[in-house]
Motif scaffolding. Structure first.
Motif, PDB file in Angstrom:
ATOM      1  N   PHE A 131      16.159   6.024 -14.815  1.00 25.29           N
ATOM      2  CA  PHE A 131      16.380   4.811 -14.146  1.00 25.29           C
ATOM      3  C   PHE A 131      15.111   4.438 -13.190  1.00 25.29           C
ATOM      4  O   PHE A 131      14.646   5.191 -12.706  1.00 25.29           O
ATOM      5  CB  PHE A 131      17.809   4.678 -13.425  1.00 25.29           C
ATOM      6  CG  PHE A 131      17.919   5.808 -12.224  1.00 25.29           C
ATOM      7  CD1 PHE A 131      17.503   5.551 -11.035  1.00 25.29           C
ATOM      8  CD2 PHE A 131      18.408   6.693 -12.486  1.00 25.29           C
ATOM      9  CE1 PHE A 131      17.703   6.368  -9.823  1.00 25.29           C
ATOM     10  CE2 PHE A 131      18.499   8.057 -11.674  1.00 25.29           C
ATOM     11  CZ  PHE A 131      18.134   7.597 -10.188  1.00 25.29           C
ATOM     12  N   ASP A 132      14.961   3.264 -12.968  1.00 18.74           N
ATOM     13  CA  ASP A 132      13.785   2.770 -12.059  1.00 18.74           C
ATOM     14  C   ASP A 132      14.552   2.918 -10.469  1.00 18.74           C
ATOM     15  O   ASP A 132      15.721   2.449 -10.228  1.00 18.74           O
ATOM     16  CB  ASP A 132      13.601   1.374 -12.304  1.00 18.74           C
ATOM     17  CG  ASP A 132      12.715   1.011 -13.545  1.00 18.74           C
ATOM     18  OD1 ASP A 132      11.905   1.771 -13.757  1.00 18.74           O
ATOM     19  OD2 ASP A 132      13.048  -0.004 -14.294  1.00 18.74           O
ATOM     20  N   GLY A 133      13.588   3.492  -9.895  1.00 17.61           N
ATOM     21  CA  GLY A 133      14.199   3.782  -8.436  1.00 17.61           C
ATOM     22  C   GLY A 133      13.142   4.293  -7.471  1.00 17.61           C
ATOM     23  O   GLY A 133      11.934   4.233  -7.652  1.00 17.61           O
ATOM     24  N   CYS A 134      13.736   4.531  -6.178  1.00 16.86           N
ATOM     25  CA  CYS A 134      12.850   4.975  -5.123  1.00 16.86           C
ATOM     26  C   CYS A 134      13.405   6.311  -4.578  1.00 16.86           C
ATOM     27  O   CYS A 134      14.696   6.378  -4.385  1.00 16.86           O
ATOM     28  CB  CYS A 134      12.352   3.980  -3.887  1.00 16.86           C
ATOM     29  SG  CYS A 134      11.727   2.489  -4.214  1.00 16.86           S
ATOM     30  N   LEU A 135      12.893   7.288  -4.011  1.00 15.81           N
ATOM     31  CA  LEU A 135      13.315   8.500  -3.425  1.00 15.81           C
ATOM     32  C   LEU A 135      12.449   8.532  -2.263  1.00 15.81           C
ATOM     33  O   LEU A 135      11.279   8.313  -1.901  1.00 15.81           O
ATOM     34  CB  LEU A 135      12.684   9.652  -4.412  1.00 15.81           C
ATOM     35  CG  LEU A 135      13.202  11.070  -4.123  1.00 15.81           C
ATOM     36  CD1 LEU A 135      13.708  11.758  -5.277  1.00 15.81           C
ATOM     37  CD2 LEU A 135      12.362  12.018  -3.256  1.00 15.81           C
ATOM     38  N   VAL A 136      13.327   9.158  -1.153  1.00 13.50           N
ATOM     39  CA  VAL A 136      12.735   9.239   0.276  1.00 13.50           C
ATOM     40  C   VAL A 136      12.781  10.834   0.597  1.00 13.50           C
ATOM     41  O   VAL A 136      13.839  11.390   0.379  1.00 13.50           O
ATOM     42  CB  VAL A 136      13.672   8.582   1.170  1.00 13.50           C
ATOM     43  CG1 VAL A 136      13.265   8.969   2.705  1.00 13.50           C
ATOM     44  CG2 VAL A 136      13.584   7.096   1.113  1.00 13.50           C
ATOM     45  N   ILE A 137      11.598  11.265   0.839  1.00 12.89           N
ATOM     46  CA  ILE A 137      11.600  12.718   1.273  1.00 12.89           C
ATOM     47  C   ILE A 137      11.428  12.730   2.763  1.00 12.89           C
ATOM     48  O   ILE A 137      10.835  11.883   3.441  1.00 12.89           O
ATOM     49  CB  ILE A 137      10.344  13.282   0.691  1.00 12.89           C
ATOM     50  CG1 ILE A 137      10.317  13.352  -0.711  1.00 12.89           C
ATOM     51  CG2 ILE A 137      10.122  14.836   0.914  1.00 12.89           C
ATOM     52  CD1 ILE A 137       9.026  13.861  -1.497  1.00 12.89           C
ATOM     53  N   ASP A 138      12.364  13.689   3.429  1.00 10.67           N
ATOM     54  CA  ASP A 138      12.509  14.041   4.752  1.00 10.67           C
ATOM     55  C   ASP A 138      12.284  15.545   5.080  1.00 10.67           C
ATOM     56  O   ASP A 138      13.241  16.223   4.670  1.00 10.67           O
ATOM     57  CB  ASP A 138      13.522  13.348   5.585  1.00 10.67           C
ATOM     58  CG  ASP A 138      13.569  13.574   6.877  1.00 10.67           C
ATOM     59  OD1 ASP A 138      12.534  13.876   7.327  1.00 10.67           O
ATOM     60  OD2 ASP A 138      14.620  13.018   7.671  1.00 10.67           O
TER      61      ASP A 138
END
Length: 458
Positions: free
Chosen positions: A28-35
């Motif tokens: 799926f198209d998306g965004c991921l946030v790394i912290d």
């Protein structure tokens, strides 16, 4: 014990946006946030970029992954990094750097070192050695012998599993005593990973070949000497023991269509049985011995095109649960020896992901099945906490793949201590763009940027 629990070490979060995220049976198209070291948030849908930026605020870094595939990092359940004992072949540093460039973020190293790792003391020493050298997360198998059952069973909480060579291979740690095998299969509580080849069949075949050719045996006879019958007989023996004792068995580098069927049937009775395919048996067939000779001599031997096709089909349908590189470097000079003296093993880990992406490109393997076999299932089978999936709060072991960027394999690119690969000159249709290990961008466009924080699997 399976890894540290840090989160939010960095002041600034990282957004990977516009990627095709492949995870848990979906793309799926998306965004991921790394912290810090972990995945903080996953956004999907048309508003994913806006939502991710709003979530992170003004202070964040951004990687535009438009046109790219984002997957969990590969977990390689079978490598031979050669350290300790044989640094001229490979070191933990050189081979783990190669792994990183291949999209591999975690490895499990075998115990056939020099000397073999068959005591808790040797295993602990190896873990201490890896702490400062490894560029990817790592686990080490305990080794077995005909006489070390008592030692193994005293220390079942160390290492990522127990390796049993039911056929001799590099390092010759053969376990062929029936009582020893029964003890291991009945009493070891963790994963038993087996190399399955019947030694008596191999010895008989080798003596027949020597009687005809002397020491100058043609390499093309490797799969006649280390035959399909030897593999099938040994796999049957391992399955019988695992069914008898309800053992958690993982059969490594399956090479024949018959073994796949035997394992599939056994799994109906004991779901704790699983198996692995190795890269050499996905890339090559026995016809390739003519071109590559001892370069592709490995154990078990590379077999027919029909076997190779059955292996790829079994990865796709889940009858083979994991894929490992079986990365096994030797020096170029050693591999130039005649058949009986040339050691078995191939250096391949630096191109792990591109090798399998070729199968995706050819529509022989789906990207979903690639993620299952290389990321999800290894994490589940070896109980690697918070790894192998793109999930919030999981470690950010991630790879970005550019499916449209070709690259040619050249000797100058290789990180291996041995300095060679049978893949030299090959053009892959895809490239790895970014590799994150525990939230740290460690490699970009074929270059290692920095040594990431890594953790052991104990």
């Amino acid at each position: 014990k399976k890894g540290n629990q840090k989160k939010g070490d960095n002041e600034m979060k990282t957004i990977i946006q516009n990627a095709l995220i492949v995870n848990e049976g979906e793309a799926f198209d998306g965004c991921l946030v790394i912290d810090g070291q972990r995945i903080d948030k996953v956004f999907r849908g048309k508003e994913a970029v806006r939502e991710a930026r709003q979530y992170c605020g003004i202070e964040h870094t951004c990687i535009d992954a438009a046109g790219m595939i984002l997957m969990p990092g590969i977990i390689d359940d079978q490598v031979h990094f050669r350290e300790p004992g044989q640094p001229q072949k490979g070191t933990m540093t050189s081979e783990s750097r190669a792994a990183l460039l291949g999209g591999v973020t975690s490895v499990m190293d075998m115990p056939n070192n020099v000397p073999p790792v068959i005591t808790a003391e040797a295993l602990e020493k190896k873990y201490r050695l890896g702490a400062d050298k490894m560029f990817v997360n790592y686990g080490f198998y305990m080794g077995s012998s005909n006489t070390n059952a008592e030692e193994v069973l005293k220390h079942t909480d160390t290492g990522c599993g127990l390796k049993i060579f039911m056929g001799s291979s590099t390092g010759n740690m053969l376990v062929d005593d029936p009582d020893a095998l029964d003890t291991f299969f009945s009493r070891y509580p963790g994963v038993i990973a087996t190399h399955c080849e019947e030694e008596s069949i191999i010895r008989e075949n080798l003596e027949t070949a020597k009687a005809r050719f002397g020491e100058d045996i043609p390499v093309i006879l490797h799969n006649t000497i280390r035959s399909r019958e030897a593999c099938i007989a040994s796999t049957k023996k391992a399955l019988e023991l695992a069914l008898k004792h309800r053992t958690r068995l993982h059969i490594l580098h399956v090479t024949t269509k018959e073994e796949i069927e035997l394992i599939r049937k056994a799994r109906r009775i004991n779901p704790g049985i699983s198996c692995e395919a190795a890269l050499p048996h996905i890339i090559y067939t026995q016809a390739d011995y003519v071109r590559y000779g001892t370069q592709i001599k490995c154990n078990p031997s590379i077999k027919t095109a029909q076997d190779r096709d059955a292996i790829i089909e079994a990865i796709e349908n889940g009858d083979i649960q994991t894929v490992g590189s079986d990365h096994a470097p030797h020096t170029w000079e050693e591999k130039q020896n005649p058949y009986t003296l040339a050691p078995s093993g191939i250096p391949l880990i630096q191109h792990f992901c591109p090798i399998l992406m070729e199968q995706v490109h050819q529509s022989a393997l789906s990207i979903i099945s690639l993620a299952n076999a290389c990321c999800h299932r290894p994490a589940e089978l070896f109980k690697l906490k918070d790894r192998g999936f793109i999930r919030e709060s999981y470690f950010a072991d991630l790879i970005l793949i550019n499916p449209e960027k070709e690259h040619r394999v050249t000797k100058s690119q290789l990180e291996y201590t041995c300095g060679w690969s049978p893949l030299e000159g090959m053009i892959f249709t895809t490239s790895i763009s970014h590799v994150f290990v525990n939230g740290t961008l460690a490699a970009e466009n074929g270059q290692i940027i920095q040594k990431p924080p890594v953790f052991p699997f104990l």
